[in-house]
Design a protein around this motif. Structure first.
Motif, PDB file in Angstrom:
ATOM      1  N   ARG A 231       0.828  -1.208   0.000  1.00 11.07           N
ATOM      2  CA  ARG A 231       0.000   0.000   0.000  1.00 11.07           C
ATOM      3  C   ARG A 231       0.863   1.259   0.000  1.00 11.07           C
ATOM      4  N   ILE A 232       1.982   1.229   0.732  1.00 12.38           N
ATOM      5  CA  ILE A 232       2.904   2.374   0.735  1.00 12.38           C
ATOM      6  C   ILE A 232       3.538   2.522  -0.644  1.00 12.38           C
ATOM      7  N   TRP A 233       3.956   1.406  -1.231  1.00 14.66           N
ATOM      8  CA  TRP A 233       4.561   1.417  -2.575  1.00 14.66           C
ATOM      9  C   TRP A 233       3.568   1.998  -3.590  1.00 14.66           C
ATOM     10  N   ASN A 234       2.342   1.502  -3.565  1.00 15.68           N
ATOM     11  CA  ASN A 234       1.317   1.982  -4.500  1.00 15.68           C
ATOM     12  C   ASN A 234       1.012   3.461  -4.295  1.00 15.68           C
ATOM     13  N   ARG A 235       0.996   3.890  -3.047  1.00 16.62           N
ATOM     14  CA  ARG A 235       0.752   5.307  -2.751  1.00 16.62           C
ATOM     15  C   ARG A 235       1.868   6.165  -3.356  1.00 16.62           C
ATOM     16  N   ALA A 236       3.099   5.684  -3.252  1.00 16.89           N
ATOM     17  CA  ALA A 236       4.234   6.420  -3.835  1.00 16.89           C
ATOM     18  C   ALA A 236       4.134   6.445  -5.354  1.00 16.89           C
ATOM     19  N   ALA A 237       3.809   5.305  -5.938  1.00 14.48           N
ATOM     20  CA  ALA A 237       3.769   5.188  -7.397  1.00 14.48           C
ATOM     21  C   ALA A 237       2.574   5.910  -8.013  1.00 14.48           C
TER      22      ALA A 237
ATOM     23  N   GLU B 251       0.262   8.134  -6.222  1.00 18.11           N
ATOM     24  CA  GLU B 251      -0.190   9.378  -5.592  1.00 18.11           C
ATOM     25  C   GLU B 251       0.975  10.280  -5.190  1.00 18.11           C
ATOM     26  N   SER B 252       2.137  10.075  -5.782  1.00 15.23           N
ATOM     27  CA  SER B 252       3.342  10.870  -5.458  1.00 15.23           C
ATOM     28  C   SER B 252       3.654  10.857  -3.967  1.00 15.23           C
ATOM     29  N   GLY B 253       3.354   9.764  -3.317  1.00 15.03           N
ATOM     30  CA  GLY B 253       3.638   9.637  -1.890  1.00 15.03           C
ATOM     31  C   GLY B 253       2.450   9.901  -0.996  1.00 15.03           C
TER      32      GLY B 253
ATOM     33  N   LEU C  29      10.670   7.582  -2.157  1.00 11.82           N
ATOM     34  CA  LEU C  29      10.208   6.466  -2.979  1.00 11.82           C
ATOM     35  C   LEU C  29       9.472   6.965  -4.219  1.00 11.82           C
ATOM     36  N   ALA C  30       8.606   7.939  -4.042  1.00 14.53           N
ATOM     37  CA  ALA C  30       7.857   8.489  -5.186  1.00 14.53           C
ATOM     38  C   ALA C  30       8.801   9.087  -6.223  1.00 14.53           C
ATOM     39  N   ASP C  31       9.796   9.836  -5.772  1.00 14.11           N
ATOM     40  CA  ASP C  31      10.735  10.478  -6.689  1.00 14.11           C
ATOM     41  C   ASP C  31      11.587   9.451  -7.422  1.00 14.11           C
TER      42      ASP C  31
ATOM     43  N   HIS D 130      -0.097  13.203   2.857  1.00 13.66           N
ATOM     44  CA  HIS D 130       0.673  13.437   4.082  1.00 13.66           C
ATOM     45  C   HIS D 130       2.051  12.768   3.997  1.00 13.66           C
ATOM     46  N   ALA D 131       2.647  12.806   2.820  1.00 11.05           N
ATOM     47  CA  ALA D 131       3.916  12.124   2.567  1.00 11.05           C
ATOM     48  C   ALA D 131       5.011  12.585   3.526  1.00 11.05           C
ATOM     49  N   LEU D 132       5.757  11.616   4.012  1.00  9.12           N
ATOM     50  CA  LEU D 132       6.934  11.886   4.828  1.00  9.12           C
ATOM     51  C   LEU D 132       8.178  11.635   3.980  1.00  9.12           C
TER      52      LEU D 132
END
Length: 121
Positions: A8-14, A16-18, A29-31, A21-23
């Motif tokens: 879910r964290i990986w998918n959020r990065a891929a 939703e750009s993180g 990871l998103a970048d 509330h990205a930390l």
């Protein structure tokens, strides 16, 4: 079937750009994934041509965050070259499979979970 927390964290990065509330870990990871996707789809020359300097710098820092300092140094050197030379060096981009990225992400998530935003249900 419900996805695991790392998925879910990986998918959020891929996707939703993180996330909203990205930390630090989410952004790194998103970048990294954004740059990696551009490179896999069109080569290094393409990635350097279409991404902004800020996006490239953020991706390089993302690679560093996940322990890929050799790749980060390589990308810093390649960034100064003309596009044709960048493209010729695509084969030297040492991320041969997504499993390398997944393994590094998983290791950081386990050792530094506070670097990633909580999963919202």
């Amino acid at each position: 079937m419900e996805l695991s927390k790392p998925d879910r964290i990986w998918n959020r990065a891929a996707l939703e750009s993180g996330g909203e509330h990205a930390l630090e870990g989410d952004r790194a990871l998103a970048d990294l994934l954004f740059f990696h996707g551009m490179t896999m789809n069109g080569g290094l020359g393409h990635a350097f041509d279409v991404l902004s300097d800020r996006e490239i710098s953020a991706a390089i820092e993302g690679f560093r965050f996940f322990g890929f300092s050799k790749i980060a140094q390589f990308l810093e050197r390649v960034a100064t070259l003309p596009e044709e030379e960048q493209e010729e060096l695509s084969a030297d981009y040492e991320v041969s499979s997504d499993s390398q990225l997944i393994d590094a992400f998983t290791a950081v998530l386990l050792s530094r979970p506070e670097a990633f935003a909580q999963i919202q249900d």
